[in-house]
Write a protein that holds these residues in place. Sequence first.
Motif, mmCIF file in Angstrom:
data_model
loop_
_atom_site.group_PDB
_atom_site.id
_atom_site.type_symbol
_atom_site.label_atom_id
_atom_site.label_comp_id
_atom_site.label_asym_id
_atom_site.label_seq_id
_atom_site.Cartn_x
_atom_site.Cartn_y
_atom_site.Cartn_z
ATOM 1 N N ALA A 194 0.820 -1.210 0.000
ATOM 2 C CA ALA A 194 0.000 0.000 0.000
ATOM 3 C C ALA A 194 0.855 1.262 0.000
ATOM 4 N N LEU A 195 1.998 1.208 0.656
ATOM 5 C CA LEU A 195 2.896 2.358 0.711
ATOM 6 C C LEU A 195 3.679 2.550 -0.581
ATOM 7 N N GLY A 196 3.673 1.525 -1.434
ATOM 8 C CA GLY A 196 4.482 1.601 -2.645
ATOM 9 C C GLY A 196 5.959 1.688 -2.296
ATOM 10 N N ALA A 197 6.338 0.976 -1.216
ATOM 11 C CA ALA A 197 7.691 1.091 -0.678
ATOM 12 C C ALA A 197 8.745 0.392 -1.522
ATOM 13 N N ILE A 198 8.323 -0.518 -2.372
ATOM 14 C CA ILE A 198 9.263 -1.272 -3.193
ATOM 15 C C ILE A 198 9.141 -0.844 -4.652
ATOM 16 N N ALA A 199 10.234 -0.392 -5.214
ATOM 17 C CA ALA A 199 10.230 0.045 -6.608
ATOM 18 C C ALA A 199 10.278 -1.155 -7.548
ATOM 19 N N GLU A 200 9.666 -1.005 -8.706
ATOM 20 C CA GLU A 200 9.592 -2.099 -9.673
ATOM 21 C C GLU A 200 10.972 -2.534 -10.139
ATOM 22 N N GLU A 201 11.910 -1.590 -10.198
ATOM 23 C CA GLU A 201 13.243 -1.937 -10.695
ATOM 24 C C GLU A 201 14.133 -2.574 -9.626
ATOM 25 N N GLN A 202 13.624 -2.722 -8.416
ATOM 26 C CA GLN A 202 14.418 -3.329 -7.358
ATOM 27 C C GLN A 202 14.369 -4.849 -7.419
ATOM 28 N N LEU A 203 15.492 -5.465 -7.077
ATOM 29 C CA LEU A 203 15.533 -6.899 -6.887
ATOM 30 C C LEU A 203 15.154 -7.147 -5.420
ATOM 31 N N VAL A 204 14.111 -7.932 -5.212
ATOM 32 C CA VAL A 204 13.588 -8.142 -3.868
ATOM 33 C C VAL A 204 13.797 -9.593 -3.444
ATOM 34 N N ILE A 205 14.279 -9.773 -2.220
ATOM 35 C CA ILE A 205 14.409 -11.099 -1.630
ATOM 36 C C ILE A 205 13.511 -11.182 -0.408
ATOM 37 N N TYR A 206 12.577 -12.127 -0.427
ATOM 38 C CA TYR A 206 11.726 -12.401 0.724
ATOM 39 C C TYR A 206 12.314 -13.601 1.464
ATOM 40 N N ASP A 207 12.665 -13.397 2.716
ATOM 41 C CA ASP A 207 13.210 -14.462 3.564
ATOM 42 C C ASP A 207 12.053 -14.977 4.413
ATOM 43 N N VAL A 208 11.578 -16.200 4.093
ATOM 44 C CA VAL A 208 10.301 -16.671 4.629
ATOM 45 C C VAL A 208 10.466 -17.957 5.436
ATOM 46 N N LEU A 209 9.706 -18.050 6.532
ATOM 47 C CA LEU A 209 9.647 -19.301 7.276
ATOM 48 C C LEU A 209 9.142 -20.423 6.386
ATOM 49 N N GLY A 210 9.521 -21.639 6.697
ATOM 50 C CA GLY A 210 9.225 -22.769 5.823
ATOM 51 C C GLY A 210 7.860 -23.390 5.973
ATOM 52 N N ASP A 211 7.014 -22.880 6.859
ATOM 53 C CA ASP A 211 5.718 -23.503 7.109
ATOM 54 C C ASP A 211 4.666 -22.997 6.128
ATOM 55 N N VAL A 212 4.604 -23.598 4.933
ATOM 56 C CA VAL A 212 3.631 -23.144 3.942
ATOM 57 C C VAL A 212 2.224 -23.652 4.236
ATOM 58 N N VAL A 213 2.083 -24.471 5.278
ATOM 59 C CA VAL A 213 0.739 -24.878 5.692
ATOM 60 C C VAL A 213 -0.014 -23.662 6.201
ATOM 61 N N CYS A 214 0.727 -22.725 6.808
ATOM 62 C CA CYS A 214 0.134 -21.492 7.314
ATOM 63 C C CYS A 214 -0.067 -20.522 6.156
ATOM 64 N N GLY A 215 -1.272 -19.974 6.052
ATOM 65 C CA GLY A 215 -1.581 -19.065 4.954
ATOM 66 C C GLY A 215 -0.690 -17.849 4.917
ATOM 67 N N GLY A 216 -0.272 -17.356 6.098
ATOM 68 C CA GLY A 216 0.577 -16.175 6.139
ATOM 69 C C GLY A 216 1.919 -16.411 5.498
ATOM 70 N N PHE A 217 2.536 -17.543 5.788
ATOM 71 C CA PHE A 217 3.845 -17.827 5.235
ATOM 72 C C PHE A 217 3.776 -18.135 3.739
ATOM 73 N N ALA A 218 2.602 -18.481 3.257
ATOM 74 C CA ALA A 218 2.433 -18.757 1.827
ATOM 75 C C ALA A 218 2.179 -17.495 1.019
ATOM 76 N N VAL A 219 1.969 -16.359 1.693
ATOM 77 C CA VAL A 219 1.595 -15.119 1.004
ATOM 78 C C VAL A 219 2.545 -14.736 -0.121
ATOM 79 N N PRO A 220 3.876 -14.763 0.072
ATOM 80 C CA PRO A 220 4.758 -14.351 -1.032
ATOM 81 C C PRO A 220 4.542 -15.123 -2.320
ATOM 82 N N ILE A 221 4.184 -16.425 -2.224
ATOM 83 C CA ILE A 221 3.949 -17.180 -3.444
ATOM 84 C C ILE A 221 2.479 -17.181 -3.843
ATOM 85 N N ARG A 222 1.587 -17.083 -2.864
ATOM 86 C CA ARG A 222 0.158 -17.137 -3.168
ATOM 87 C C ARG A 222 -0.344 -15.838 -3.794
ATOM 88 N N GLU A 223 0.176 -14.707 -3.315
ATOM 89 C CA GLU A 223 -0.308 -13.406 -3.762
ATOM 90 C C GLU A 223 0.571 -12.762 -4.820
#
Length: 270
Positions: A109-138
């Motif tokens: 919502a803040l538009g904090a990440i620019a499109e030209e940036q390379l972004v790395i999401y460091d995520v917990l491994g529990d994809v059973v939880c919907g929250g941890f699946a957000v980077p790939i689900r959304e």
Amino acid sequence: MKKIAIYGKGGIGKSTTSANLSAAFSEMGHKVCQIGCDPKNDSTRLLLGRICRETVLDMVRESEDGEVTAAQIIHTGFNGIQCVEAGGPEPGVGCAGRGIIVALEKIRALGAIAEEQLVIYDVLGDVVCGGFAVPIREGYATDIYIVSSGELMSLYAANNIAKGIQKFAKRGKVRLGGIIGNGRNTENELEVLTEFATKINSKLIMYIPRDKVVNQAEVQRKTVIEWAPESNQADIYRTLAKKMDTNEDLRIPEPLSFEELEELVYKYGN
């Protein structure tokens, strides 16, 4: 620009790998942002030289109206890398996965990440939880990498993560870029990781051998890239970053059954 998510079993070395990759990508000239999606908010410690206390959720909680600015949640670390920590609830209170959802929605919502940036999401491994699946689900990230050792439970977690990727790949662009082997010096580790990656329709993109320089750098609250830039280990992280930067061989994984996984580990452990 690439949007990468790093998954793996808790304690397998995701944050160390992510931070060293961010450092290597920044050396290559990329504008990098690393987002820690772990309630411990320690993903960016090696880049900032400290634990980040100003997480997205902390800033939201402390604000009277729940509003925050990009300047409050984005912190500059090694070589100009932007660092963000999603944060989480107090221990024993609330859902950590839900916290990640709120944090990533706020960042978007803040538009904090620019499109030209390379972004790395460091995520917990529990994809059973919907929250941890957000980077790939959304669709926050499209290139997924799984950090694993040759140990059974690490491979078990990697296989479960592959199941999640397979599910979400059917309705989006998310794909598995490969397995990152993080060495634990188990018997025939390279062989078991290579065969595991092949069997799930992927590849071992890099094997990172165990080296004491990693621990030495962590004690100094720095990445290997910063602490020991001339070391072999630093060059391994640089090589991995280059491979990921040009990797177009992204696939939908085909996870194994638990019996197949056990058989694979047994094959190389005897």
